[in-house]
Design an enzyme around this catalytic site. Structure first.
Site: not given
Length: 459
Positions: A105, A154, A333, A351, A363, A423
């Site tokens: 630690d 200590e 991603r 992804k 877009h 479209a």
């Protein structure tokens, strides 16, 4: 470099109850790595003969298989103190060798300070890493007589007079295993915690007439330990400041250093610019002239030269080519691969997708499990429908394809190069030759139709 005959013992058996967490203290994260990982990396850089790690949990920490040099794991089944933990480790050492004790630690200890400590050991039986501080609360105090170290007390066992001592003990020391074994077998548990304190060996060494050497680290921050979330937060700030200063010195432009977070490693070219609120995590590579806009999060990814990552974009486990424009508000991603001069625009998510040179997805689109050719234009609102509720399937689009807005591509599907998709089309079958793909949709009218009117409620 230190001799390879040294053995490093890392003490990581403390339960860390003050962290108030179900996770072991040493497995909390600091600067994108666990606290223990920082200590092990320092130990590894010294190239010791062996690393021994003393832990308390029945299950080995997840780090056990990460490092190239083997780590010997020793369990301390009951918390009986640092002295007992060190003795457990020494029992696994057959010859008389030099032992360096580190703490799991205390993450900032440097190889330079360890080298100083080992060099000083040549002049003594045991060499301690100590420091003089303004606020010594929580640390063991160095007791001296006529300038010589005679013992360590200590914090919880210290008298009011002893608590005023400003010289503290870090817990880090070097001694021979034979000497340590002899001293550790003589200590007892007559203290506040009823544990075997490793610090008690100092008084025993003094009584034997051994000279005890003390060395200070390069800076006080190296011996700061972590016992609670406040201390973890303070060390995170120290870590961030050090890393940011290195980047600034090495030529990275960070427009607002106080609002930049860096957790991991960064390789960078020249003229890199990072705007405010950016977070970099894990291993990140930024090429020459890369610009990162405000609020971006980049995790474990590489971005090649002259690429512009615009505001509030998230990039994870991906590879971006030269001259790309990403964002704003894009989400790349895992396993997104972009070739040169690709444009990923507003609110686009990708992804497991490879997009070739000069293609545009500007877009409100989703591309998953896809392979997109070069010079493809994906219209707004286009979706690769890659998941049937159980399995994922691939969409392959050839070069120079124009995909109109609001198009659904039902995978698995292949679209031939130079195809145009009108479209609003739902594409369910492969398109094998260049053509116009559209769905026939009849536009209807209803005459004399009126909008509904609001109902006004009477009181």
């Amino acid at each position: 470099m230190l001799t390879q005959e040294i053995i490093i013992v890392i003490l990581a058996a403390g339960k860390g109850t003050r962290m108030k967490s179900n996770h072991p203290k040493v497995l909390h994260f600091l600067g994108g790595k666990t606290i223990l990982e920082h200590v092990i990396e320092t130990a590894q850089s010294i190239k010791p003969k062996k690393i021994i790690l003393v832990y308390s949990d029945q299950k080995k920490p997840v780090l056990s298989n990460i490092y190239n040099i083997p780590i010997q794991w020793i369990i301390q089944k009951k918390p009986q103190g640092t002295g007992h933990a060190i003795l457990l480790a020494i029992k696994k050492i057959s010859d008389n060798t030099e032992i360096l004790v580190l703490y799991g630690d205390v993450p900032f200890i440097s190889p330079v300070s360890i080298k100083k400590l080992q060099k000083s050991k040549k002049q003594s039986k045991i060499s301690l890493l100590t420091a003089k501080v303004k606020n010594p609360n929580g640390y063991g105090r160095i007791l001296r007589k006529k300038g010589k170290v005679i013992s360590i007390i200590e914090d919880q066992d210290a008298s009011n007079e002893q608590k005023n001592i400003k010289e503290i003990y870090s817990g880090i020391f070097i001694a021979q295993s034979k000497d340590l074994t002899r001293w550790l077998k003589k200590i007892d548990k007559k203290n506040e915690k009823q544990e075997f304190y490793a610090t008690d060996i100092i008084a025993l060494a003094h009584l034997e007439g051994s000279f005890i050497k003390t060395i200070e680290p390069l800076n006080y921050e190296e011996i700061l330990g972590i016992n609670n979330k406040l201390q973890l937060s303070n060390l995170e700030k120290i870590f961030q400041k050090k890393q940011i200063n290195k980047l600034l010195i090495n030529g990275v432009t960070i427009k607002d250093p106080s609002h930049f977070i860096f957790r991991g490693t960064l390789q960078h070219g020249q003229n890199v610019e990072i705007d405010t609120g950016v977070i970099l995590e894990n291993n990140v590579i930024l090429g020459d002239d890369v610009k990162i806009g405000p609020g971006c999060i980049i995790r474990n990814s590489s971005i090649d030269s002259n690429t512009n990552i615009q505001a509030y974009t998230i990039i994870e486990n991906s590879k971006i080519g030269k001259g790309c424009i990403i964002g704003p508000f894009a989400h790349l991603r895992s396993n997104t691969l972009l070739d040169r001069n690709v444009h990923i625009g507003n609110f686009v998510e990708t992804k497991d997708t490879f997009i070739k040179n000069e293609s545009k997805v500007k877009h409100l689109s989703y591309l998953g499990n896809s392979e997109i050719g070069s010079k493809v234009n994906i219209g707004a609102g286009s979706i690769t429908c890659n998941y049937d509720g159980a399995n994922k399937f691939k969409t392959i689009i050839g070069d120079n394809v124009l995909v109109g807005s609001n198009t659904q591509l039902i995978a698995p599907i292949k679209i031939a190069k130079n195809t145009t998709i009108a479209a609003g089309t739902t594409v369910t079958k492969d398109v094998n030759t260049p053509c116009l793909v559209y769905n026939t949709k009849e536009q209807k009218y209803k005459k004399n139709w009126m909008r509904s009117k609001k109902i006004i409620k009477k009181n």
